[in-house]
Enzyme design. Structure first.
Site, PDB file in Angstrom:
ATOM      1  N   ARG A 175      22.712 -14.493  16.977  1.00 30.28           N
ATOM      2  CA  ARG A 175      21.711 -13.471  16.643  1.00 30.28           C
ATOM      3  C   ARG A 175      22.228 -12.679  15.446  1.00 30.28           C
ATOM      4  NH1 ARG A 175      24.976  -9.955  16.572  1.00 30.28           N
ATOM      5  NH2 ARG A 175      23.268  -8.502  16.236  1.00 30.28           N
ATOM      6  N   GLY A 176      21.343 -11.772  14.963  1.00 29.34           N
ATOM      7  CA  GLY A 176      21.652 -11.082  13.708  1.00 29.34           C
ATOM      8  C   GLY A 176      20.965 -11.885  12.608  1.00 29.34           C
ATOM      9  N   ARG A 209      12.086 -16.804  16.594  1.00 32.13           N
ATOM     10  CA  ARG A 209      12.124 -15.345  16.480  1.00 32.13           C
ATOM     11  C   ARG A 209      11.280 -14.929  15.262  1.00 32.13           C
ATOM     12  NH1 ARG A 209      17.489 -12.242  17.526  1.00 32.13           N
ATOM     13  NH2 ARG A 209      15.939 -10.841  18.423  1.00 32.13           N
ATOM     14  N   GLN A 216      23.910  -4.975  22.306  1.00 28.21           N
ATOM     15  CA  GLN A 216      24.584  -5.545  21.129  1.00 28.21           C
ATOM     16  C   GLN A 216      25.627  -4.578  20.565  1.00 28.21           C
ATOM     17  OE1 GLN A 216      21.303  -5.875  21.798  1.00 28.21           O
ATOM     18  NE2 GLN A 216      20.380  -7.612  20.753  1.00 28.21           N
ATOM     19  N   ASP A 262      16.448  -6.614   9.669  1.00 25.87           N
ATOM     20  CA  ASP A 262      15.937  -7.954   9.977  1.00 25.87           C
ATOM     21  C   ASP A 262      14.877  -8.401   8.980  1.00 25.87           C
ATOM     22  OD1 ASP A 262      17.065  -6.857  12.659  1.00 25.87           O
ATOM     23  OD2 ASP A 262      17.004  -9.047  12.780  1.00 25.87           O
ATOM     24  N   ASN A 311      14.298  -3.209  11.856  1.00 24.96           N
ATOM     25  CA  ASN A 311      15.642  -3.427  12.415  1.00 24.96           C
ATOM     26  C   ASN A 311      15.554  -3.191  13.922  1.00 24.96           C
ATOM     27  OD1 ASN A 311      18.466  -4.047  12.042  1.00 24.96           O
ATOM     28  ND2 ASN A 311      18.918  -1.921  12.502  1.00 24.96           N
ATOM     29  N   LYS A 312      16.675  -3.364  14.589  1.00 26.98           N
ATOM     30  CA  LYS A 312      16.719  -3.261  16.055  1.00 26.98           C
ATOM     31  C   LYS A 312      15.997  -2.023  16.573  1.00 26.98           C
ATOM     32  CE  LYS A 312      18.082  -5.589  18.371  1.00 26.98           C
ATOM     33  NZ  LYS A 312      17.136  -6.585  18.926  1.00 26.98           N
TER      34      LYS A 312
HETATM   35  O1  MRU Z   1      18.074  -9.035  18.254  1.00 29.43           O
HETATM   36  P1  MRU Z   1      19.265  -9.150  17.334  1.00 29.43           P
HETATM   37  O2  MRU Z   1      20.555  -8.901  18.024  1.00 29.43           O
HETATM   38  O3  MRU Z   1      19.254 -10.444  16.552  1.00 29.43           O
HETATM   39  O4  MRU Z   1      19.036  -7.968  16.307  1.00 29.43           O
HETATM   40  C1  MRU Z   1      19.929  -7.851  15.243  1.00 29.43           C
HETATM   41  C2  MRU Z   1      19.710  -6.631  14.439  1.00 29.43           C
HETATM   42  O5  MRU Z   1      18.765  -5.893  14.625  1.00 29.43           O
HETATM   43  C3  MRU Z   1      20.657  -6.397  13.312  1.00 29.43           C
HETATM   44  O6  MRU Z   1      20.797  -5.034  13.075  1.00 29.43           O
HETATM   45  C4  MRU Z   1      20.094  -7.075  12.061  1.00 29.43           C
HETATM   46  O7  MRU Z   1      19.877  -8.434  12.277  1.00 29.43           O
HETATM   47  C5  MRU Z   1      20.965  -6.916  10.891  1.00 29.43           C
HETATM   48  S1  MRU Z   1      22.500  -7.645  11.181  1.00 29.43           S
HETATM   49  C6  MRU Z   1      23.230  -8.231   9.874  1.00 29.43           C
END
Ligand code: MRU
Length: 309
Positions: free
Chosen positions: A46-47, A77, A175, A216, A226-227
């Protein structure tokens, strides 16, 4: 050395299963694109940038079934645009008869270099003694290089600029508390995990000098997905005069999405956050560009109104 979440060896993509960290370091061996798609869907990898790199290798595993693999991977995703970026670029390589494996290796190398440059640009935004609030995980585990926001924090700490890091625990899958805490602990960076709802209290007490996160997807106008919880942090940071820096590679910038309103927001299974109760589990939110102090890419740091994006 930061821990990379993936490696390609003996004809397979190996992924560090991030759902098991920090308790167990188990590598998943993926010989087919379907296995990578499954790992992306359940957040074993993820990320946004790491998903893009994993997708590039998955396409290299697809052989002549490129379009079938692309459709499957693209459905895993919806928010992180790096996935679509990898599919679009991979298609060009496939159609011109190039080596997808060589291309995927280059995508990974480019990410490492982009991370290094972002860390340099982002470090220049911080003052000595900074107490930084970060959310989710945007370190090495999220990119395959140093990380974006997390990589910048670690680089700034090595440069003597960081006094403390506040790590928001981050729902749905912790996370922050599991992955960012694991990375910072291994690097020796001083940090404390806090509940996501502590951010306002910390800022009100003057204990946060900057917020630094990844992204993201960044829309053409600078709105940032973002998250989930990043928007809340942005509103709080604005209220308390704390700068919010977003660190993300150019592959996360989506010129085809005019504003945050057009960014698809992933909704995940409610069972991830609560058992046996009705629940709504958004994975991301959108922070309007007016609340973002800087967007840092490998090309440099930009300020609102982000017309150069
Ligand atoms: O759901 P995830 O864990 O994939 O979400 C990740 C994030 O929101 C990160 O902050 C984002 O991908 C940037 S990380 C380089």
């Amino acid at each position: 050395m930061p821990t990379s979440p993936l490696r390609f060896a003996d004809g397979a993509l190996e992924l560090l299963d991030q759902t098991l960290l920090p308790g167990e370091e188990r590598w998943l061996r993926c010989e087919r694109p379907e296995q990578v798609a499954d790992a992306i869907r359940r957040l074993a990898v993820r990320g946004a940038p790491a998903i893009g790199v994993a997708c590039a290798y998955a396409l290299a595993l697809a052989g002549p079934d490129f379009e079938q693999a692309a459709a499957l991977l693209g459905s895993t995703r919806p928010t992180a645009v790096n996935l679509r970026w990898a599919i679009d670029h991979g298609r060009g390589v496939f159609e011109s008869g190039g080596s997808l494996l060589e291309w995927a290796r280059q995508v990974e190398r480019d990410q490492v270099e982009a991370d290094r440059r972002m860390a340099e640009h982002a470090t220049a935004l911080l003052s000595p003694g900074s107490r930084i609030f970060t959310h989710c995980n945007s370190g090495a585990l999220a990119t395959a290089g140093l990380g974006t926001g997390g990589g910048a924090i670690e680089a700034a700490w090595r440069a003597g600029l960081v006094e403390h890091v506040w790590v928001g625990e981050t729902r749905p899958l912790l996370q922050g508390a599991r992955l960012t805490a694991w990375e910072l602990g291994r690097a020796g960076v001083p940090f404390q995990v806090v509940t996501d709802s502590s951010a306002g209290a910390l800022m009100a007490r003057g204990l946060v000098d900057a917020v630094m996160v990844g992204a993201d997807r960044i829309a053409a106008n600078g709105d940032v997905a973002n998250k989930i919880g990043t928007y809340t942090l942005a509103v709080l940071a604005d209220r308390h005069g704390v700068p919010l820096h977003v660190v993300a590679p150019l592959s996360t910038v989506d010129p085809a999405t005019p504003s945050g309103a057009a960014i698809p927001i992933e909704e995940r299974d409610p069972s991830e956050v609560v058992a046996g109760l009705p629940a709504l589990n958004y994975a991301f939110d959108v922070t309007p560009y007016e609340l973002v102090t800087s967007i840092v890419t490998e090309a440099g740091a930009l300020s609102p109104p982000f017309t150069e994006l």
